[in-house]
Design a protein around this motif. Structure first.
Motif, PDB file in Angstrom:
ATOM      1  N   ASP A 435       0.876  -1.164   0.000  1.00  0.00           N
ATOM      2  CA  ASP A 435       0.000   0.000   0.000  1.00  0.00           C
ATOM      3  C   ASP A 435       0.921   1.224   0.000  1.00  0.00           C
ATOM      4  OD1 ASP A 435      -1.574   2.220   0.783  1.00  0.00           O
ATOM      5  OD2 ASP A 435      -3.010   0.925   1.800  1.00  0.00           O
ATOM      6  N   THR A 436       1.136   1.819  -1.161  1.00  0.00           N
ATOM      7  CA  THR A 436       2.122   2.898  -1.284  1.00  0.00           C
ATOM      8  C   THR A 436       1.762   4.100  -0.425  1.00  0.00           C
ATOM      9  OG1 THR A 436       2.606   2.180  -3.534  1.00  0.00           O
ATOM     10  CG2 THR A 436       3.353   4.361  -2.915  1.00  0.00           C
ATOM     11  N   ASN A 437       0.493   4.421  -0.344  1.00  0.00           N
ATOM     12  CA  ASN A 437       0.067   5.547   0.483  1.00  0.00           C
ATOM     13  C   ASN A 437       0.459   5.323   1.936  1.00  0.00           C
ATOM     14  OD1 ASN A 437      -1.479   8.043   1.027  1.00  0.00           O
ATOM     15  ND2 ASN A 437      -2.890   6.655   2.065  1.00  0.00           N
ATOM     16  N   LEU A 438       0.233   4.120   2.422  1.00  0.00           N
ATOM     17  CA  LEU A 438       0.595   3.770   3.794  1.00  0.00           C
ATOM     18  C   LEU A 438       2.113   3.816   3.974  1.00  0.00           C
ATOM     19  CD1 LEU A 438      -1.124   2.874   6.232  1.00  0.00           C
ATOM     20  CD2 LEU A 438      -0.562   0.521   5.631  1.00  0.00           C
ATOM     21  N   VAL A 456       7.125  -2.976   9.752  1.00  0.00           N
ATOM     22  CA  VAL A 456       6.483  -3.893   8.810  1.00  0.00           C
ATOM     23  C   VAL A 456       5.031  -4.063   9.241  1.00  0.00           C
ATOM     24  CG1 VAL A 456       6.457  -6.211   7.828  1.00  0.00           C
ATOM     25  CG2 VAL A 456       8.643  -5.108   8.356  1.00  0.00           C
ATOM     26  N   ALA A 457       4.129  -4.016   8.283  1.00  0.00           N
ATOM     27  CA  ALA A 457       2.723  -4.292   8.545  1.00  0.00           C
ATOM     28  C   ALA A 457       2.257  -5.412   7.628  1.00  0.00           C
ATOM     29  CB  ALA A 457       1.876  -3.042   8.332  1.00  0.00           C
ATOM     30  N   LEU A 458       1.534  -6.366   8.192  1.00  0.00           N
ATOM     31  CA  LEU A 458       1.061  -7.534   7.458  1.00  0.00           C
ATOM     32  C   LEU A 458      -0.454  -7.650   7.558  1.00  0.00           C
ATOM     33  CD1 LEU A 458       3.601 -10.217   8.803  1.00  0.00           C
ATOM     34  CD2 LEU A 458       3.769  -8.926   6.664  1.00  0.00           C
ATOM     35  N   ASP A 459      -1.033  -8.248   6.532  1.00  0.00           N
ATOM     36  CA  ASP A 459      -2.416  -8.705   6.619  1.00  0.00           C
ATOM     37  C   ASP A 459      -2.379 -10.063   7.320  1.00  0.00           C
ATOM     38  OD1 ASP A 459      -4.849 -10.081   6.120  1.00  0.00           O
ATOM     39  OD2 ASP A 459      -5.205  -8.894   4.324  1.00  0.00           O
ATOM     40  N   PRO A 460      -2.927 -10.176   8.535  1.00  0.00           N
ATOM     41  CA  PRO A 460      -2.791 -11.430   9.292  1.00  0.00           C
ATOM     42  C   PRO A 460      -3.407 -12.643   8.602  1.00  0.00           C
ATOM     43  CG  PRO A 460      -3.538  -9.642  10.709  1.00  0.00           C
ATOM     44  CD  PRO A 460      -3.644  -9.151   9.303  1.00  0.00           C
ATOM     45  N   VAL A 461      -4.450 -12.432   7.797  1.00  0.00           N
ATOM     46  CA  VAL A 461      -5.170 -13.546   7.194  1.00  0.00           C
ATOM     47  C   VAL A 461      -4.471 -14.062   5.945  1.00  0.00           C
ATOM     48  CG1 VAL A 461      -7.364 -14.272   6.184  1.00  0.00           C
ATOM     49  CG2 VAL A 461      -7.348 -12.708   8.145  1.00  0.00           C
ATOM     50  N   THR A 462      -3.899 -13.171   5.140  1.00  0.00           N
ATOM     51  CA  THR A 462      -3.276 -13.575   3.879  1.00  0.00           C
ATOM     52  C   THR A 462      -1.753 -13.554   3.919  1.00  0.00           C
ATOM     53  OG1 THR A 462      -3.158 -11.345   2.931  1.00  0.00           O
ATOM     54  CG2 THR A 462      -5.239 -12.558   2.680  1.00  0.00           C
ATOM     55  N   GLY A 463      -1.186 -12.882   4.893  1.00  0.00           N
ATOM     56  CA  GLY A 463       0.268 -12.724   4.941  1.00  0.00           C
ATOM     57  C   GLY A 463       0.777 -11.604   4.055  1.00  0.00           C
ATOM     58  N   VAL A 465       2.132  -8.232   2.668  1.00  0.00           N
ATOM     59  CA  VAL A 465       2.924  -7.161   3.287  1.00  0.00           C
ATOM     60  C   VAL A 465       2.306  -5.828   2.861  1.00  0.00           C
ATOM     61  CG1 VAL A 465       5.194  -6.113   3.508  1.00  0.00           C
ATOM     62  CG2 VAL A 465       4.995  -8.584   3.197  1.00  0.00           C
ATOM     63  N   LEU A 466       1.717  -5.124   3.803  1.00  0.00           N
ATOM     64  CA  LEU A 466       1.062  -3.847   3.505  1.00  0.00           C
ATOM     65  C   LEU A 466       2.081  -2.719   3.410  1.00  0.00           C
ATOM     66  CD1 LEU A 466      -1.950  -4.260   5.944  1.00  0.00           C
ATOM     67  CD2 LEU A 466      -1.879  -4.745   3.488  1.00  0.00           C
ATOM     68  N   GLU A 467       3.092  -2.780   4.234  1.00  0.00           N
ATOM     69  CA  GLU A 467       4.190  -1.818   4.180  1.00  0.00           C
ATOM     70  C   GLU A 467       5.439  -2.500   4.710  1.00  0.00           C
ATOM     71  OE1 GLU A 467       4.195   1.444   6.867  1.00  0.00           O
ATOM     72  OE2 GLU A 467       4.118   0.140   8.608  1.00  0.00           O
ATOM     73  N   PRO A 670       4.756 -14.485   5.057  1.00  0.00           N
ATOM     74  CA  PRO A 670       4.650 -13.115   4.530  1.00  0.00           C
ATOM     75  C   PRO A 670       4.817 -13.100   3.011  1.00  0.00           C
ATOM     76  CG  PRO A 670       6.054 -13.162   6.473  1.00  0.00           C
ATOM     77  CD  PRO A 670       5.800 -14.592   6.094  1.00  0.00           C
ATOM     78  N   ARG A 671       3.939 -12.342   2.336  1.00  0.00           N
ATOM     79  CA  ARG A 671       3.978 -12.251   0.868  1.00  0.00           C
ATOM     80  C   ARG A 671       4.116 -10.796   0.467  1.00  0.00           C
ATOM     81  NH1 ARG A 671      -0.908 -13.805  -2.072  1.00  0.00           N
ATOM     82  NH2 ARG A 671      -1.951 -12.720  -0.382  1.00  0.00           N
ATOM     83  N   LEU A 672       5.229 -10.474  -0.122  1.00  0.00           N
ATOM     84  CA  LEU A 672       5.417  -9.160  -0.711  1.00  0.00           C
ATOM     85  C   LEU A 672       4.990  -9.170  -2.174  1.00  0.00           C
ATOM     86  CD1 LEU A 672       6.520  -6.286  -0.353  1.00  0.00           C
ATOM     87  CD2 LEU A 672       8.801  -7.174  -0.829  1.00  0.00           C
ATOM     88  N   VAL A 673       5.004 -10.347  -2.798  1.00  0.00           N
ATOM     89  CA  VAL A 673       4.646 -10.504  -4.205  1.00  0.00           C
ATOM     90  C   VAL A 673       3.466 -11.469  -4.303  1.00  0.00           C
ATOM     91  CG1 VAL A 673       5.426 -11.379  -6.446  1.00  0.00           C
ATOM     92  CG2 VAL A 673       6.966 -10.002  -5.043  1.00  0.00           C
ATOM     93  N   THR A 674       2.491 -11.100  -5.147  1.00  0.00           N
ATOM     94  CA  THR A 674       1.328 -11.964  -5.333  1.00  0.00           C
ATOM     95  C   THR A 674       1.379 -12.734  -6.648  1.00  0.00           C
ATOM     96  OG1 THR A 674       0.086 -10.126  -6.310  1.00  0.00           O
ATOM     97  CG2 THR A 674      -0.159 -10.497  -3.942  1.00  0.00           C
TER      98      THR A 674
END
Length: 802
Positions: A435-438, A456-463, A465-467, A670-674
């Motif tokens: 999330d570039t804004n974040l 580092v911020a993560l989406d707990p359900v999907t892993g 990486v939000l930032e 953790p997933r930085l790439v989808t």
């Protein structure tokens, strides 16, 4: 009280008697061969990159001094010759070799010739050439001014022809042969593998003649490329030339499809020395606008030919927009701007921890390139996603290998034949979860503090990486296009090349955040939440000679009194967690280290999208024996219980641990790439949510832990309650302030997730988990916790004063 004398990146040291600082006084390739029409000058190379179709535009290149290009080119030649002339590539006789190929026959001589040719043994190859050929290729009309004699011509022209084709391997086979008197012919197939035009198969007929009782080869350049033997070119004046075709490097995109890295037009600012009228004005303006030192600037063009355009710096579109007015004003004073293609990072250092950067290919890269892709002028991913996805991001190379006329000045003329052609193609695009804004907002908050920091911020359900933020960080535009000396000096001084979110340098003790793991261990070990512990001012760990004191308290402070472990977590009472650690250690010294490992500490997370990461360190009795040659003691257990001693974790591991608690015990990778998407839109690789493991807790234990983690932020006695009072979204979290080297401020940490499910009411789906560290800063409530809170405000789009 002991102290941890380890700064970020240094080895851990013994820290017996440590206390947590949180409390009480803190302020709130397929090939192609033949058949295509030649490419003429009018449609081969347009003047600008913008005129070319996207898949045929020049690859981005940095402005490299000519002497560097020349030096690297020599290295490439050496490497290419080594690759081409490896003995393993010598001809082998296949089953098609006809019978009767005995010693002294034309077949045997041709076999030896092809073996020497494909293995690069040109001196031995020359020894098999007929006297008739040597006489023929001694003719001045053929030698021209470029070759001394037949030996020079045959040996060195063979070399140059293969180098022009960028051939990296040859393999030959011998076929049928025919003899008639003193002449013979032998069929041969030579398969040539090249960097740009794929595999070239040359079907040859080798002519031989008997001289002095021995068979010898009637050599000509057509034994390298058959089309060179042309009656229309009897003196072999035609040249072989490779016209390279290049696609774009693939893009790196954020979750919304915004480019974080892409190939684009960049601006080459240069000076024509003979046009300079006001040197002082020029130097003053350019040094300011381009961040160049005056000596660095003038050194680029002083002594140069007055009419030459001398590049002084290549800049990305963003910087050009800022300084274009000044550059235009200097247009009559020798300053000119040209455009070219280059790698651009629109968000600069804000997203550098994610993207990494590209840099020039090194000699070592060329030596390591077993796939024979790279050339001296290429770029390669050096960090972040650029490095992790290098094989997918880089474009597929193409080119056209032509036989062309030689102009009177020796330059390349019009094509006569096309030997081989292969199209270029763009690299694949990489889609990230960022999330570039974040990302931008968080790093802006962090820059308020003159300290190294990471979050580092993560989406707990999907892993997802939000930032992923590390500060300070280099500007990848500068490293990709050419950094100034001031920039390089600054990056080195600030350690800006280090990604503190995931690297060893960012792995630090986590202080009281670890109390979440200590509480989890107590729950699993069967210590009931009804058991009361005395949160007094001091505690003596068995075997230690002195009392430990609750950090942040004065000599008159008497403690909180009796409380259970859940309230102790809210108040962050060191004494209670020292006491728990001693009890656990008496049961089994491995209980606490095993739980830490169960939370994912001590091993890399396996993050998708980064080339490397630190696994941190979880000390245990076996580790102590192996590395410290000492026995594990209650001191070590007490240190670990409050996240001190030898324990180390990265901000990414911190966020992943919080995400696991939030996600009902499932540890997501953790997933930085989808996904990776080809230029045509085909998904060539995808990275769905993956479970790394499960927390070693029962459902009841986990539920208790989740409720307990509401205490530090939402409970009236919570250490961070003042910061989160009236916050509209329930947050579960824990503060941490970890001691470091003597004389240096402690690390400030905060870990949390939100929204958290309350003890009563409907269950909430957690959307974000955060691990935040401000290195060598101070108390958690002053630094890390407010930044994490601000990030939650930004993420949930809450009012600024929530």
């Amino acid at each position: 009280m002991g102290s941890d004398t380890r700064a970020p990146g240094e080895p851990p040291r013994d820290t017996a008697g440590l206390s947590e600082l949180d409390d009480y006084d803190a302020p709130t390739d397929p090939g192609w061969s033949g058949g295509s029409p030649p490419v003429g000058p009018a449609n081969r190379e347009p003047d600008t990159a913008a005129e070319l179709p996207r898949n045929l535009r020049p690859r981005p290149r940095r402005n490299v001094p000519p002497w560097v290009i020349a030096l690297v080119a020599l290295l490439v030649v050496a490497i290419s010759v080594t690759a081409i002339f490896s003995p393993q590539l010598a001809v082998r006789q296949g089953p098609t070799t006809p019978p009767g190929c005995q010693s002294g026959t034309p077949c045997q001589v041709a076999t030896t010739y092809v073996a020497d040719y494909t293995a690069g043994n040109y001196e031995r190859m020359f020894s098999l050439v007929s006297d008739a050929s040597k006489t023929r290729f001694s003719a001045p009309a053929i030698l021209g001014g470029g070759y001394a004699n037949a030996h020079d011509y045959i040996v060195n022209r063979t070399t140059l022809l293969l180098q022009q084709a960028e051939a990296y391997s040859l393999h030959g086979t011998i076929g049928a042969f025919h003899t008639q008197g003193n002449t013979a012919t032998v069929a041969a197939t030579v398969v040539m593998r090249t960097i740009r035009v794929g595999t070239i198969t040359q079907i040859l007929t080798i002519p031989l003649v008997r001289e002095h009782g021995q068979w010898r080869v009637n050599w000509s350049p057509g034994l390298v490329f058959a089309q060179l033997d042309d009656p229309n070119d009897p003196t072999y004046q035609r040249l072989v030339h490779l016209y390279p075709l290049d696609g774009h490097r693939g893009r790196i995109l954020d979750k919304s499809g915004n480019p974080l890295a892409e190939d684009a037009i960049v601006y080459v600012v240069g000076v024509v020395p003979g046009e300079i009228k006001d040197s002082n004005r020029l130097v003053t303006t350019l040094t300011h606008d381009l961040d160049l030192g005056s000596a660095e600037l003038t050194g680029k063009y002083q002594g140069a030919t007055p009419t030459d355009f001398i590049p002084v710096r290549t800049i990305p579109p963003g910087l050009y927009t800022q300084v274009s007015g000044d550059l235009t004003a200097l247009g009559n004073d020798g300053v000119h701007v040209q455009t070219t293609a280059g790698r651009v990072y629109p968000y600069g250092s804000d997203t550098a921890a994610v993207t990494g950067y590209v840099g020039d290919v090194s000699q070592q890269d060329l030596l390591n390139d077993t796939g024979h892709y790279y050339e001296a002028t290429d770029v390669i991913g050096r960090d972040g996603v650029e490095a992790w996805a290098e094989q997918m991001l880089r474009p597929a190379k193409g080119g056209e290998l032509d036989i062309v006329a030689r102009n009177s000045d020796g330059s390349y003329g019009n094509p006569a034949y096309s030997i081989a052609r292969k199209s270029a193609a763009d690299g694949d695009d990489v889609y990230t979860t960022i999330d570039t804004n974040l990302q931008e907002r968080t790093i802006a908050h962090m820059r308020v503090y003159p300290r190294q920091s990471a979050e580092v911020a993560l989406d707990p359900v999907t892993g997802g990486v939000l930032e992923l933020v590390s500060n300070p960080m280099y500007d990848p535009n500068a490293l990709a296009l050419g950094a100034t000396q001031d920039q390089l000096n600054s990056y080195a001084q600030e350690h800006a090349y280090v990604n503190l979110a995931v690297s060893d340098a960012g792995a630090v003790p986590i202080g009281s955040v670890f109390k979440v793991i200590t509480l989890a261990t107590a729950l699993r070990a069967g210590i009931p939440t009804t058991q009361m512990w005395d949160c007094q001012a001091t505690y003596q760990v068995p075997g230690e000679a002195t009392l430990r004191r609750e950090q942040g308290t004065g000599p008159t402070w008497k403690g909180h009194g009796e409380e259970n472990e859940i309230l102790a977590l809210a108040e962050s009472c060191d004494v209670v967690f020292w006491s728990i650690s001693v009890t656990l250690n008496q049961k089994d010294p491995n209980l606490l280290p095993q739980m830490a490992k169960g939370f994912g500490f001590g091993t890399p997370t396996g993050i998708v999208g980064l080339p490397s990461e630190s696994g941190g360190l979880v000390p245990d009795p076996d580790w102590f024996q192996r590395t410290q040659h000492a026995n594990w003691s209650p001191t070590d257990a007490a240190n670990l219980a409050i996240g001190q001693g030898f324990f180390l974790a990265t901000p990414l591991q911190l966020a992943a641990a919080m995400a696991a608690v939030a996600n009902n015990g499932q540890r997501m990778r953790p997933r930085l790439v989808t996904q990776i998407v080809a230029p045509g839109g085909t998904v060539v690789a995808s990275y769905p949510p993956t479970v790394n493991g499960t927390l070693p807790l029962t459902a009841d234990n986990l539920s208790t832990l989740q409720v307990a983690m509401l205490g530090p932020t939402m409970g009236a006695e919570g250490f961070a309650h003042g910061l989160f009072i009236n916050f509209p979204i329930p947050v579960a979290g824990k503060t941490g302030t970890a001691q470091t080297a003597d004389g240096l401020p402690p690390h400030s940490l905060f870990a949390c997730y939100a929204p958290a499910s309350l003890a009563s009411g409907p269950a909430q789906t957690p959307r974000i988990a955060i691990g935040s560290v401000i290195f060598h800063s101070g108390l958690s409530l002053t630094y890390a916790a407010p930044i994490a809170k601000q990030m939650l405000i930004d993420y949930f789009n809450l009012p600024p004063n929530s």
